[in-house]
Motif scaffolding. Structure first.
Motif, PDB file in Angstrom:
ATOM      1  N   ASN A  61      54.084 -71.851 -12.595  1.00 32.50           N
ATOM      2  CA  ASN A  61      54.669 -71.250 -11.391  1.00 32.50           C
ATOM      3  C   ASN A  61      55.873 -70.390 -11.738  1.00 32.50           C
ATOM      4  O   ASN A  61      56.580 -70.659 -12.691  1.00 32.50           O
ATOM      5  CB  ASN A  61      55.112 -72.353 -10.415  1.00 32.50           C
ATOM      6  CG  ASN A  61      53.932 -73.161  -9.912  1.00 32.50           C
ATOM      7  OD1 ASN A  61      52.821 -72.658  -9.839  1.00 32.50           O
ATOM      8  ND2 ASN A  61      54.167 -74.414  -9.585  1.00 32.50           N
ATOM      9  N   THR A  62      56.125 -69.380 -10.915  1.00 30.69           N
ATOM     10  CA  THR A  62      57.298 -68.520 -11.084  1.00 30.69           C
ATOM     11  C   THR A  62      58.517 -69.240 -10.526  1.00 30.69           C
ATOM     12  O   THR A  62      58.443 -69.863  -9.470  1.00 30.69           O
ATOM     13  CB  THR A  62      57.095 -67.198 -10.323  1.00 30.69           C
ATOM     14  OG1 THR A  62      55.912 -66.575 -10.809  1.00 30.69           O
ATOM     15  CG2 THR A  62      58.276 -66.274 -10.518  1.00 30.69           C
ATOM     16  N   GLY A  63      59.640 -69.154 -11.223  1.00 34.99           N
ATOM     17  CA  GLY A  63      60.872 -69.815 -10.768  1.00 34.99           C
ATOM     18  C   GLY A  63      61.490 -69.125  -9.564  1.00 34.99           C
ATOM     19  O   GLY A  63      61.149 -67.996  -9.221  1.00 34.99           O
ATOM     20  N   ASN A  64      62.425 -69.817  -8.921  1.00 35.91           N
ATOM     21  CA  ASN A  64      63.116 -69.270  -7.751  1.00 35.91           C
ATOM     22  C   ASN A  64      64.137 -68.218  -8.159  1.00 35.91           C
ATOM     23  O   ASN A  64      64.719 -68.295  -9.222  1.00 35.91           O
ATOM     24  CB  ASN A  64      63.841 -70.394  -6.993  1.00 35.91           C
ATOM     25  CG  ASN A  64      62.863 -71.396  -6.423  1.00 35.91           C
ATOM     26  OD1 ASN A  64      61.722 -71.066  -6.144  1.00 35.91           O
ATOM     27  ND2 ASN A  64      63.311 -72.622  -6.255  1.00 35.91           N
ATOM     28  N   THR A  65      64.369 -67.258  -7.267  1.00 32.42           N
ATOM     29  CA  THR A  65      65.376 -66.231  -7.488  1.00 32.42           C
ATOM     30  C   THR A  65      66.747 -66.809  -7.188  1.00 32.42           C
ATOM     31  O   THR A  65      66.906 -67.578  -6.243  1.00 32.42           O
ATOM     32  CB  THR A  65      65.116 -65.033  -6.556  1.00 32.42           C
ATOM     33  OG1 THR A  65      63.803 -64.560  -6.795  1.00 32.42           O
ATOM     34  CG2 THR A  65      66.107 -63.922  -6.815  1.00 32.42           C
ATOM     35  N   ASN A  67      70.810 -67.038  -6.046  1.00 32.39           N
ATOM     36  CA  ASN A  67      71.528 -66.596  -4.848  1.00 32.39           C
ATOM     37  C   ASN A  67      72.327 -65.333  -5.133  1.00 32.39           C
ATOM     38  O   ASN A  67      72.802 -65.122  -6.231  1.00 32.39           O
ATOM     39  CB  ASN A  67      72.490 -67.695  -4.376  1.00 32.39           C
ATOM     40  CG  ASN A  67      71.747 -68.935  -3.940  1.00 32.39           C
ATOM     41  OD1 ASN A  67      70.594 -68.862  -3.541  1.00 32.39           O
ATOM     42  ND2 ASN A  67      72.396 -70.074  -4.022  1.00 32.39           N
TER      43      ASN A  67
END
Length: 105
Positions: A61-65, A67
């Motif tokens: 899965n792609t990680g979160n962007t 803040n």
């Protein structure tokens, strides 16, 4: 009392350090199909056929962007300077006549 201040200082340092870490991005290489090993030796003495290539694994899965940072404060506007005094009126009128501009030839 000395120990409680020391423990509080250590905990606050660890708490601030934990908040300051940025996520690490790791690029996963594209999997390549590799053929399996050769089969066991046959009755005539030769090696067996090469095995089929294994199935390709699933992509992670792609990680979160992260803040967005907050905008800095706008500085205060400086004061407007005082208006100068009105100058003294002249005693007479002086007319300056400028000569006409000469044309270039």
């Amino acid at each position: 009392m000395k120990n409680s201040i020391l423990v509080l200082a250590l905990l606050s340092t660890l708490g601030l350090a934990a908040c300051d870490r940025s996520p690490t991005v790791v690029n996963v290489p594209t999997p390549v199909a590799v053929p399996g090993p050769a089969g066991p030796q046959g009755p005539s003495g030769g090696t067996g056929a090469t095995g089929d290539a294994g199935a390709t694994g699933a992509t992670g899965n792609t990680g979160n962007t992260g803040n967005t940072g907050s905008t800095g404060y706008t500085g205060a506007t400086g004061d407007t300077g005082a208006t100068g005094r009105t100058g003294k009126a002249g005693e007479g009128t002086t007319v300056i006549v400028m000569p006409a501009a000469s044309s270039a030839k």
